[in-house]
Motif scaffolding. Structure first.
Motif, PDB file in Angstrom:
ATOM      1  N   GLY A  24       0.830  -1.200   0.000  1.00 41.04           N
ATOM      2  CA  GLY A  24       0.000   0.000   0.000  1.00 41.04           C
ATOM      3  C   GLY A  24       0.861   1.245   0.000  1.00 41.04           C
ATOM      4  O   GLY A  24       2.060   1.198   0.279  1.00 41.04           O
ATOM      5  N   ALA A  25       0.233   2.355  -0.283  1.00 41.73           N
ATOM      6  CA  ALA A  25       0.925   3.645  -0.301  1.00 41.73           C
ATOM      7  C   ALA A  25       1.322   4.046   1.117  1.00 41.73           C
ATOM      8  O   ALA A  25       0.854   3.459   2.103  1.00 41.73           O
ATOM      9  CB  ALA A  25       0.002   4.700  -0.909  1.00 41.73           C
ATOM     10  N   SER A  26       2.158   5.050   1.218  1.00 39.40           N
ATOM     11  CA  SER A  26       2.515   5.595   2.530  1.00 39.40           C
ATOM     12  C   SER A  26       1.242   6.001   3.265  1.00 39.40           C
ATOM     13  O   SER A  26       0.341   6.599   2.679  1.00 39.40           O
ATOM     14  CB  SER A  26       3.431   6.807   2.376  1.00 39.40           C
ATOM     15  OG  SER A  26       4.655   6.415   1.824  1.00 39.40           O
ATOM     16  N   SER A  28      -1.026   3.940   4.396  1.00 36.50           N
ATOM     17  CA  SER A  28      -2.144   3.015   4.154  1.00 36.50           C
ATOM     18  C   SER A  28      -2.357   2.012   5.271  1.00 36.50           C
ATOM     19  O   SER A  28      -3.345   1.283   5.256  1.00 36.50           O
ATOM     20  CB  SER A  28      -1.945   2.274   2.823  1.00 36.50           C
ATOM     21  OG  SER A  28      -0.793   1.449   2.886  1.00 36.50           O
ATOM     22  N   LYS A  30       0.335  -0.194   6.539  1.00 33.21           N
ATOM     23  CA  LYS A  30       1.235  -1.353   6.479  1.00 33.21           C
ATOM     24  C   LYS A  30       1.884  -1.629   7.832  1.00 33.21           C
ATOM     25  O   LYS A  30       1.802  -2.741   8.348  1.00 33.21           O
ATOM     26  CB  LYS A  30       2.332  -1.130   5.420  1.00 33.21           C
ATOM     27  CG  LYS A  30       1.811  -0.976   4.001  1.00 33.21           C
ATOM     28  CD  LYS A  30       2.916  -0.796   2.984  1.00 33.21           C
ATOM     29  CE  LYS A  30       3.808   0.394   3.205  1.00 33.21           C
ATOM     30  NZ  LYS A  30       3.174   1.697   2.984  1.00 33.21           N
ATOM     31  N   LEU A  94      -3.486  -6.353  -0.125  1.00 37.77           N
ATOM     32  CA  LEU A  94      -3.542  -5.048  -0.778  1.00 37.77           C
ATOM     33  C   LEU A  94      -4.348  -4.107   0.102  1.00 37.77           C
ATOM     34  O   LEU A  94      -5.551  -4.303   0.298  1.00 37.77           O
ATOM     35  CB  LEU A  94      -4.171  -5.201  -2.161  1.00 37.77           C
ATOM     36  CG  LEU A  94      -3.606  -6.356  -3.002  1.00 37.77           C
ATOM     37  CD1 LEU A  94      -4.375  -6.510  -4.305  1.00 37.77           C
ATOM     38  CD2 LEU A  94      -2.122  -6.161  -3.252  1.00 37.77           C
ATOM     39  N   LEU A  95      -3.684  -3.097   0.642  1.00 39.21           N
ATOM     40  CA  LEU A  95      -4.305  -2.241   1.648  1.00 39.21           C
ATOM     41  C   LEU A  95      -4.911  -0.964   1.073  1.00 39.21           C
ATOM     42  O   LEU A  95      -5.565  -0.222   1.797  1.00 39.21           O
ATOM     43  CB  LEU A  95      -3.275  -1.893   2.734  1.00 39.21           C
ATOM     44  CG  LEU A  95      -2.559  -3.093   3.368  1.00 39.21           C
ATOM     45  CD1 LEU A  95      -1.653  -2.631   4.494  1.00 39.21           C
ATOM     46  CD2 LEU A  95      -3.537  -4.150   3.844  1.00 39.21           C
ATOM     47  N   ASP A  96      -4.706  -0.684  -0.200  1.00 37.39           N
ATOM     48  CA  ASP A  96      -5.210   0.550  -0.809  1.00 37.39           C
ATOM     49  C   ASP A  96      -6.640   0.439  -1.338  1.00 37.39           C
ATOM     50  O   ASP A  96      -7.314   1.435  -1.494  1.00 37.39           O
ATOM     51  CB  ASP A  96      -4.308   0.983  -1.978  1.00 37.39           C
ATOM     52  CG  ASP A  96      -3.003   1.590  -1.490  1.00 37.39           C
ATOM     53  OD1 ASP A  96      -2.952   2.071  -0.349  1.00 37.39           O
ATOM     54  OD2 ASP A  96      -2.041   1.573  -2.268  1.00 37.39           O
ATOM     55  N   ALA A  97      -7.084  -0.756  -1.662  1.00 34.25           N
ATOM     56  CA  ALA A  97      -8.405  -0.940  -2.267  1.00 34.25           C
ATOM     57  C   ALA A  97      -9.375  -1.535  -1.245  1.00 34.25           C
ATOM     58  O   ALA A  97      -8.990  -2.387  -0.444  1.00 34.25           O
ATOM     59  CB  ALA A  97      -8.298  -1.871  -3.474  1.00 34.25           C
ATOM     60  N   SER A 120      -7.591  -7.925  -1.105  1.00 36.03           N
ATOM     61  CA  SER A 120      -7.683  -6.595  -0.498  1.00 36.03           C
ATOM     62  C   SER A 120      -8.115  -6.763   0.948  1.00 36.03           C
ATOM     63  O   SER A 120      -8.866  -7.679   1.282  1.00 36.03           O
ATOM     64  CB  SER A 120      -8.689  -5.731  -1.257  1.00 36.03           C
ATOM     65  OG  SER A 120      -8.215  -5.457  -2.551  1.00 36.03           O
ATOM     66  N   SER A 122      -8.958  -4.173   4.593  1.00 35.54           N
ATOM     67  CA  SER A 122      -9.011  -2.874   5.276  1.00 35.54           C
ATOM     68  C   SER A 122      -8.139  -2.980   6.520  1.00 35.54           C
ATOM     69  O   SER A 122      -8.523  -3.635   7.497  1.00 35.54           O
ATOM     70  CB  SER A 122     -10.452  -2.516   5.659  1.00 35.54           C
ATOM     71  OG  SER A 122     -11.231  -2.344   4.506  1.00 35.54           O
TER      72      SER A 122
END
Length: 159
Positions: A24-26, A28, A30, A94-97, A120, A122
């Motif tokens: 994931g993005a910064s 997100s 992680k 996947l933490l962004d979606a 994905s 949350s």
């Protein structure tokens, strides 16, 4: 380990010797999810960046030497954490979606040269660490393994 392997922006932890890649993005979640998984018995491989190296035909996640044994605890700082240097990659979260209510059984994501089982998640939900453990167990029980992307019939996901 090949020193020139490109770094992947992800946090990696191991559960029962199997690596989970938290992607994931910064900001997100992680490191936050990694901390909660560590509290449940997982062990840190690398926070924020890691490398993939092929070992015996399978991808293994390796810690980035400069940050090995360090994890960011937002609001506290960078702290030292027990860690291992590598483990075989088994699952990407996947933490962004936003996750689907009933996800596709064979979800996957292309990461580096590999098609990796992926779902994905949350990361800030209270149940996220338990869901991560269930997803890993599901992948292991189904016998799903990462494969080189050119060995799969379809290339799912994006590098």
């Amino acid at each position: 380990m090949v020193a020139t392997a490109p770094a992947i922006h992800a946090t990696a932890i191991a559960i029962n010797g199997q690596a989970l890649l938290l992607v994931g993005a910064s900001g997100s979640g992680k490191s936050d999810l990694a901390l909660r998984l560590i509290d449940r018995g997982a062990i840190l491989i690398s926070d924020d960046y890691c490398h993939i190296e092929e070992v015996d035909g399978a991808p293994h996640i390796h810690a980035v030497a400069a940050i090995a044994g360090k994890i960011e605890v937002r609001g506290v700082g960078i702290v030292t954490q027990a860690h291992i240097t590598s483990a075989p990659l088994r699952l990407a979260l996947l933490l962004d979606a936003a996750p689907e209510r009933l996800p596709e059984e064979n979800g996957a994501r292309q990461i580096d040269e590999w098609t990796v089982p992926a779902f994905s998640l949350s990361p800030f939900e209270a149940s996220a660490p338990i869901k991560a453990e269930y997803l890993l167990r599901h992948v292991v029980d189904a016998g799903r393994q990462p494969v080189r992307w050119n060995q799969t019939s379809s290339q799912q996901g994006v590098k």
